[in-house]
Design a protein around this motif. Structure first.
Motif, PDB file in Angstrom:
ATOM      1  N   VAL A  84       1.020  -1.127   0.078  1.00 19.79           N
ATOM      2  CA  VAL A  84      -0.076   0.013   0.077  1.00 19.79           C
ATOM      3  C   VAL A  84       0.930   1.352  -0.129  1.00 19.79           C
ATOM      4  N   SER A  85       0.397   2.321  -0.840  1.00 19.39           N
ATOM      5  CA  SER A  85       1.289   3.658  -0.807  1.00 19.39           C
ATOM      6  C   SER A  85       0.226   4.736  -0.320  1.00 19.39           C
ATOM      7  N   ALA A  86       0.904   5.535   0.334  1.00 16.77           N
ATOM      8  CA  ALA A  86      -0.025   6.718   1.126  1.00 16.77           C
ATOM      9  C   ALA A  86       0.904   7.795   1.328  1.00 16.77           C
ATOM     10  N   PRO A  87       0.349   8.969   1.324  1.00 16.69           N
ATOM     11  CA  PRO A  87       1.273  10.116   1.797  1.00 16.69           C
ATOM     12  C   PRO A  87       2.163   9.941   3.235  1.00 16.69           C
ATOM     13  N   GLY A  88       3.316  10.394   3.171  1.00 18.45           N
ATOM     14  CA  GLY A  88       3.881  10.254   4.845  1.00 18.45           C
ATOM     15  C   GLY A  88       3.535  11.343   5.544  1.00 18.45           C
ATOM     16  N   ALA A  89       3.111  12.314   5.067  1.00 20.08           N
ATOM     17  CA  ALA A  89       2.662  13.524   6.124  1.00 20.08           C
ATOM     18  C   ALA A  89       1.514  14.402   4.939  1.00 20.08           C
ATOM     19  N   VAL A  90       0.432  14.402   5.557  1.00 22.32           N
ATOM     20  CA  VAL A  90      -0.529  15.334   4.868  1.00 22.32           C
ATOM     21  C   VAL A  90      -1.092  16.476   5.818  1.00 22.32           C
ATOM     22  N   LYS A  91      -1.706  17.336   5.163  1.00 23.55           N
ATOM     23  CA  LYS A  91      -2.595  18.297   5.740  1.00 23.55           C
ATOM     24  C   LYS A  91      -4.168  17.792   6.203  1.00 23.55           C
ATOM     25  N   ASP A 108      -7.173  17.474   3.851  1.00 19.55           N
ATOM     26  CA  ASP A 108      -6.913  17.321   2.266  1.00 19.55           C
ATOM     27  C   ASP A 108      -7.377  15.971   1.860  1.00 19.55           C
ATOM     28  N   GLU A 109      -7.858  15.860   0.680  1.00 20.13           N
ATOM     29  CA  GLU A 109      -8.232  14.457   0.033  1.00 20.13           C
ATOM     30  C   GLU A 109      -6.755  14.048  -0.446  1.00 20.13           C
ATOM     31  N   VAL A 110      -6.475  12.784  -0.332  1.00 18.53           N
ATOM     32  CA  VAL A 110      -5.272  12.131  -0.673  1.00 18.53           C
ATOM     33  C   VAL A 110      -5.635  10.744  -1.477  1.00 18.53           C
ATOM     34  N   THR A 111      -4.821  10.376  -2.216  1.00 18.62           N
ATOM     35  CA  THR A 111      -4.905   8.981  -2.882  1.00 18.62           C
ATOM     36  C   THR A 111      -4.333   7.839  -2.232  1.00 18.62           C
ATOM     37  N   LEU A 112      -4.699   6.816  -2.041  1.00 16.40           N
ATOM     38  CA  LEU A 112      -4.193   5.810  -1.572  1.00 16.40           C
ATOM     39  C   LEU A 112      -4.154   4.660  -2.665  1.00 16.40           C
ATOM     40  N   THR A 113      -3.011   4.007  -2.904  1.00 17.27           N
ATOM     41  CA  THR A 113      -3.056   2.925  -3.852  1.00 17.27           C
ATOM     42  C   THR A 113      -2.491   1.718  -3.326  1.00 17.27           C
TER      43      THR A 113
END
Length: 365
Positions: free
Chosen positions: A272-279, A282-287
């Protein structure tokens, strides 16, 4: 006068064949009998004055083999050669015997031979050396890694063997019987195979290379008729699956039976991939990436052990979903692949993703 009689001594001692349709008791229930009928063309070359002669007749071979097996599975293939019929006389000549019989098959691709045996009680009209199965190479020598499986009388044949002869009785022998024809039956052979990882296992007669040429000692079926009138004459005979002496190989050179290997389900790894840090907000994409690349099944994403959304279809080994982190802190993102036909399900290791009220430096996936 004597030369004229010698010329009549041996005609094409052909192979008049019919299907040996006996199905062996004890063959696995999934075995499917397959009968392939084709024309055999034989070249007989009598000794003395008579010249080479050709004859074409129909032949049939029966193979019992399962239509499909699992990768790595062991299974049996049973091959029944046709009964052979040889005229007892012609123009005063008298058949004495047919000997040095052999039938060659290719060692199947995509499988390994576990064992091979003659099926007891399935032959008739034979004497001489007891039929056996040998693995030989292209030169006809016994070889554990040979590509040919040979039914013969201990490799005593007319050619393509260290123990070959074209003018002496040997190997498997069928002595002439009272009546117009001498009829005999070679035994059934049973080969136990272990299927490889994939592909198709074909049962084929030996027809590759020189074995596919007309009148060659490497032809799949060869034998040695012996007849007498005033002298003894020999007629070494080679047979191949073709409609005439000048025709190409026919369907008898193709698979007599085919067994499809059902590949074992592949083990998968899901990452699984996800941003290490986000605001936060905010919407992010998980892969999720599934290796090897499956094309089917679904992935269920979870954050901190709680599923988010519904299952997402996997296409070409990947699935994605959008998510908004609305709680500050460190979160564990996981992906569970359901599996699909040919692929085993798997669960990713957690991917840590921190959300905060201020924008953090982006971290590469």
């Amino acid at each position: 006068m004597q030369n004229k009689k010698i010329r009549r001594l041996v005609t094409p001692l052909g192979v008049g064949v019919v299907a040996g349709a006996t199905v062996l008791a004890g063959v696995p229930a999934q075995a499917v009998p397959s009968t392939v009928t084709f024309d055999n063309t034989c070249l007989a070359t009598p000794s003395a004055v008579a010249g080479p002669q050709s004859q074409t007749q129909e032949a049939s071979i029966v193979v019992d083999a399962p239509a499909s097996v699992n990768a790595g599975e062991e299974y049996d293939v049973v091959v029944t050669a046709p009964p052979l019929s040889v005229p007892n006389s012609n123009s005063g000549s008298a058949l004495q015997s047919v000997s040095r019989l052999k039938v060659d098959m290719e060692v199947p691709q995509n499988a390994s031979i576990v064992s091979s045996e003659i099926v007891a009680g399935t032959s008739s009209g034979l004497s001489g050396v007891a039929p056996n199965l040998l693995r030989v190479n292209e030169s006809g020598a016994v070889d554990a890694n040979g590509t040919i499986l040979r039914l013969s009388g201990n490799n005593q044949v007319i050619g393509n063997s260290p123990t070959a002869s074209k003018n002496s009785r040997g190997g498997i022998v069928a002595l002439a019987q009272p009546g117009t024809n001498t009829v005999f039956q070679l035994p059934q052979v049973k080969v136990r195979l272990e299927a490889g990882p994939s592909g198709t296992v074909d049962v084929k007669l030996r027809t590759a290379g020189e074995a596919g040429t007309y009148g060659n000692d490497k032809n799949y079926l060869t034998f040695l008729p012996e007849a007498t009138l005033l002298i003894t004459a020999w007629a070494p005979t080679q047979c191949s699956p073709r409609d005439s002496s000048t025709a190409p190989l026919n369907s008898g050179a193709g698979p007599l039976a085919s067994t499809r290997i059902v590949e074992a389900d592949k083990q998968t790894t899901t990452t699984v991939s996800a941003p290490g840090a986000v605001k936060n907000g905010d919407e992010v994409t998980l892969t999720a990436d599934v290796d090897p690349a499956a094309n089917g099944g679904t992935v269920q994403f979870s954050v901190d052990g709680t599923p988010i959304g519904g299952p997402v279809n996997v296409v070409n080994g990947a699935a994605t979903t959008a998510h908004t982190f609305d709680t500050d802190g460190d979160h564990a993102v996981t992906a569970v692949y359901s599996g699909a036909t040919g692929f085993v399900g798997s669960t990713s290791a957690p991917k840590r993703s921190a959300s905060a009220p201020t924008t953090s430096s982006p971290v590469s996936r």
